[in-house]
Motif scaffolding. Sequence first.
Motif, PDB file in Angstrom:
ATOM      1  N   LEU A 170       0.836  -1.201   0.000  1.00  0.00           N
ATOM      2  CA  LEU A 170       0.000   0.000   0.000  1.00  0.00           C
ATOM      3  C   LEU A 170       0.872   1.252   0.000  1.00  0.00           C
ATOM      4  O   LEU A 170       1.974   1.255   0.541  1.00  0.00           O
ATOM      5  CB  LEU A 170      -0.927   0.011   1.213  1.00  0.00           C
ATOM      6  N   GLY A 171       0.365   2.315  -0.586  1.00  0.00           N
ATOM      7  CA  GLY A 171       1.096   3.579  -0.604  1.00  0.00           C
ATOM      8  C   GLY A 171       0.164   4.740  -0.900  1.00  0.00           C
ATOM      9  O   GLY A 171      -1.049   4.570  -1.058  1.00  0.00           O
ATOM     10  N   LYS A 172       0.742   5.936  -0.985  1.00  0.00           N
ATOM     11  CA  LYS A 172       0.005   7.150  -1.315  1.00  0.00           C
ATOM     12  C   LYS A 172       0.720   7.878  -2.451  1.00  0.00           C
ATOM     13  O   LYS A 172       1.947   7.999  -2.433  1.00  0.00           O
ATOM     14  CB  LYS A 172      -0.112   8.075  -0.100  1.00  0.00           C
ATOM     15  N   GLN A 173      -0.051   8.365  -3.406  1.00  0.00           N
ATOM     16  CA  GLN A 173       0.525   9.036  -4.547  1.00  0.00           C
ATOM     17  C   GLN A 173       1.297  10.285  -4.120  1.00  0.00           C
ATOM     18  O   GLN A 173       0.778  11.122  -3.386  1.00  0.00           O
ATOM     19  CB  GLN A 173      -0.580   9.428  -5.545  1.00  0.00           C
ATOM     20  N   GLY A 174       2.544  10.407  -4.574  1.00  0.00           N
ATOM     21  CA  GLY A 174       3.346  11.584  -4.304  1.00  0.00           C
ATOM     22  C   GLY A 174       3.907  11.669  -2.899  1.00  0.00           C
ATOM     23  O   GLY A 174       4.479  12.700  -2.532  1.00  0.00           O
ATOM     24  N   ARG A 175       3.787  10.609  -2.105  1.00  0.00           N
ATOM     25  CA  ARG A 175       4.307  10.608  -0.738  1.00  0.00           C
ATOM     26  C   ARG A 175       5.158   9.366  -0.522  1.00  0.00           C
ATOM     27  O   ARG A 175       5.102   8.406  -1.289  1.00  0.00           O
ATOM     28  CB  ARG A 175       3.154  10.656   0.266  1.00  0.00           C
ATOM     29  N   ASN A 176       5.947   9.390   0.551  1.00  0.00           N
ATOM     30  CA  ASN A 176       6.811   8.258   0.882  1.00  0.00           C
ATOM     31  C   ASN A 176       6.100   7.195   1.706  1.00  0.00           C
ATOM     32  O   ASN A 176       6.746   6.276   2.206  1.00  0.00           O
ATOM     33  CB  ASN A 176       8.043   8.744   1.650  1.00  0.00           C
ATOM     34  N   ASP A 177       4.800   7.307   1.876  1.00  0.00           N
ATOM     35  CA  ASP A 177       4.043   6.376   2.711  1.00  0.00           C
ATOM     36  C   ASP A 177       4.094   4.963   2.143  1.00  0.00           C
ATOM     37  O   ASP A 177       4.002   4.747   0.929  1.00  0.00           O
ATOM     38  CB  ASP A 177       2.582   6.815   2.812  1.00  0.00           C
ATOM     39  N   VAL A 178       4.210   3.975   3.046  1.00  0.00           N
ATOM     40  CA  VAL A 178       4.210   2.580   2.636  1.00  0.00           C
ATOM     41  C   VAL A 178       3.693   1.706   3.763  1.00  0.00           C
ATOM     42  O   VAL A 178       3.880   2.015   4.950  1.00  0.00           O
ATOM     43  CB  VAL A 178       5.634   2.120   2.218  1.00  0.00           C
ATOM     44  N   SER A 179       3.006   0.628   3.404  1.00  0.00           N
ATOM     45  CA  SER A 179       2.579  -0.390   4.358  1.00  0.00           C
ATOM     46  C   SER A 179       2.471  -1.708   3.595  1.00  0.00           C
ATOM     47  O   SER A 179       2.147  -1.718   2.407  1.00  0.00           O
ATOM     48  CB  SER A 179       1.234  -0.033   4.996  1.00  0.00           C
ATOM     49  N   VAL A 180       2.772  -2.807   4.272  1.00  0.00           N
ATOM     50  CA  VAL A 180       2.711  -4.133   3.658  1.00  0.00           C
ATOM     51  C   VAL A 180       1.867  -5.039   4.541  1.00  0.00           C
ATOM     52  O   VAL A 180       2.059  -5.081   5.763  1.00  0.00           O
ATOM     53  CB  VAL A 180       4.119  -4.740   3.474  1.00  0.00           C
ATOM     54  N   VAL A 181       0.940  -5.761   3.929  1.00  0.00           N
ATOM     55  CA  VAL A 181       0.045  -6.666   4.660  1.00  0.00           C
ATOM     56  C   VAL A 181       0.115  -8.042   4.022  1.00  0.00           C
ATOM     57  O   VAL A 181      -0.154  -8.196   2.824  1.00  0.00           O
ATOM     58  CB  VAL A 181      -1.412  -6.147   4.644  1.00  0.00           C
TER      59      VAL A 181
END
Length: 578
Positions: free
Chosen positions: A549-560
């Motif tokens: 998972l992520g967000k457009q234009g941001r460094n956000d990340v998560s893995v499930v």
Amino acid sequence: MSEDQKNTADEATPAAEAKPAEDPSRSKKSSRSERSSGSDKSPRSGKSSRTKGPRRSNSGMVTGVLSAVVILAAGGGAVAATSMVPGPSGGTGTDIRQADVPAGRALGVCPEPARLVSGTVVGTDADFSPVSTTASSALNAVVLSNPAGTVPGSKVTALGGGAVAEIAKTPTSTPTPTAGPPVLAAGVASISPVTSPSVVEAAPIGNEQATMAANLGYSATDGDLRGLASAQCQPPSNDSWLLGANTSVGRTAVLNLSNPSETPATVNLDLFGYEGQIQAPGARGLLVAPGTTRSLNLAGLAPGESQLAVHVRSTGGPVAGTIQQSVLRGLAPGGVEYLSPGDGPSNVQVMSGVDIQDADGVKALSAKSGFADAVPAFQIAVPGSTDAVVQVSLYGANGERKLPNGGVVTVKGGSVATMNLDGVPAGSYTVRASSDVSFVASTRVTRGAKAEDATDFAWSPASARLGSQHLVAVPRDGLRSLSFGVPEGRATVNYAPVTADGKVGKAVDLDLAGGTTSVIELPAKSGDSVIAGYVVSASGDPVYGAMILGKQGRNDVSVVAIQDAAAGLEKVPVTVVY
């Protein structure tokens, strides 16, 4: 998702030498119980037992059989032979037909959105302060029908009781599937914002446990908890392992223990760090009352640990445990994530969804003070006293990537070790590790390559081999991808979208070569309907999967990680000897 993270990714360059992880606050090097099998793990299967009885009269035999049936129906589980009658003294056996084991409710416990810990550590129970003004949260739940298209009764409730949302009403009748392909449907619910821990539950249907999945997502664009965190709502357990915790300077790890049952739970924690098992006062006899969550600041139990593994064991009621892990480097937020349980101790552990960014940027960032943990890394915990020699293999879009020292790392018994992956070329990977000694494992994913910018991180825990009809609940917005890894052989994965209106779309088949990882970017809609989840099945050689998972234009990340499929109809064979 960059083009080199897909199946058509260009050939990447060989991995540079991996470095051992370092504790940002002091000079240390870093170091679940396992199903002992030297081969890749198989999908779950039902268990069985066998009962015998002594020679007796006809009336005595009838009484024994009736007693066995009563015990089986009341227990709803496997029947031990010695629990009914003494051992046989010889005679003739009469086979009794297999008896169905009554299916129970499917439960998923969802943590509450991330919250700031306020003040210094006093004891271990955490106090919280208000969350960021930009924080948002959402819970997305999907419940799959039986093959005849009947969706089981299902709902979302608060952990402490009280209705939150109805997913599907309890059916008045259960149609029997007819010949031909199944006609699947689904019940879907989306709740936003989420303010407290909640429980998603679905009743059994046709004496089989319901197939259900739910996902809690948290996101913030400012504050100390800036970043993206996501967790699949998990079934409660009496035994689980959590890796990736960090209690060194600027790092906060809060263990949340939720008890959805009507029975009090007494929890014992086993803590493992780089130097071995940590004997922490206050880690034993933790009471978690029914319908409550107890939050523990792990720095109060194991301060200054850059590599911390937590073994959660409960008696009485089962609990669902997650760790809210966050990082603050000076004034710069370093990300937030939920650490969820992975597979228990085993000789083989596999993690997919290991999405790695530019190697040069990661290397430059990790050289800066306080950023030693801002690199992708593979972490191992060995529960027993025997040292583990672990063979680590990394598989990308174009095959296996070589690791320094042949990918071999030795971990002392009862300790935790970390192998950095900061020299690995950008791309999406699957990590496979094996050893003669049982161990647990997880892999860290990082985002951001500039010290002045906000960074984020995620952990991909070891997961089980994919089988038939896994259900994945996906967030309604942001970037979503499915990552599938096949360590060896060849396999086929098919995945079908589930939309918000309860329809299950046409499945897509994906042929996967052994020793590779494939990433599928997920669209926001199927037709005119928003996608709420996917039904995933696999055949052939072992396949492992995760959602990135992520967000457009941001460094956000998560893995499930993709959870185990629901247990099918289980039977217990019973034999009486007389």
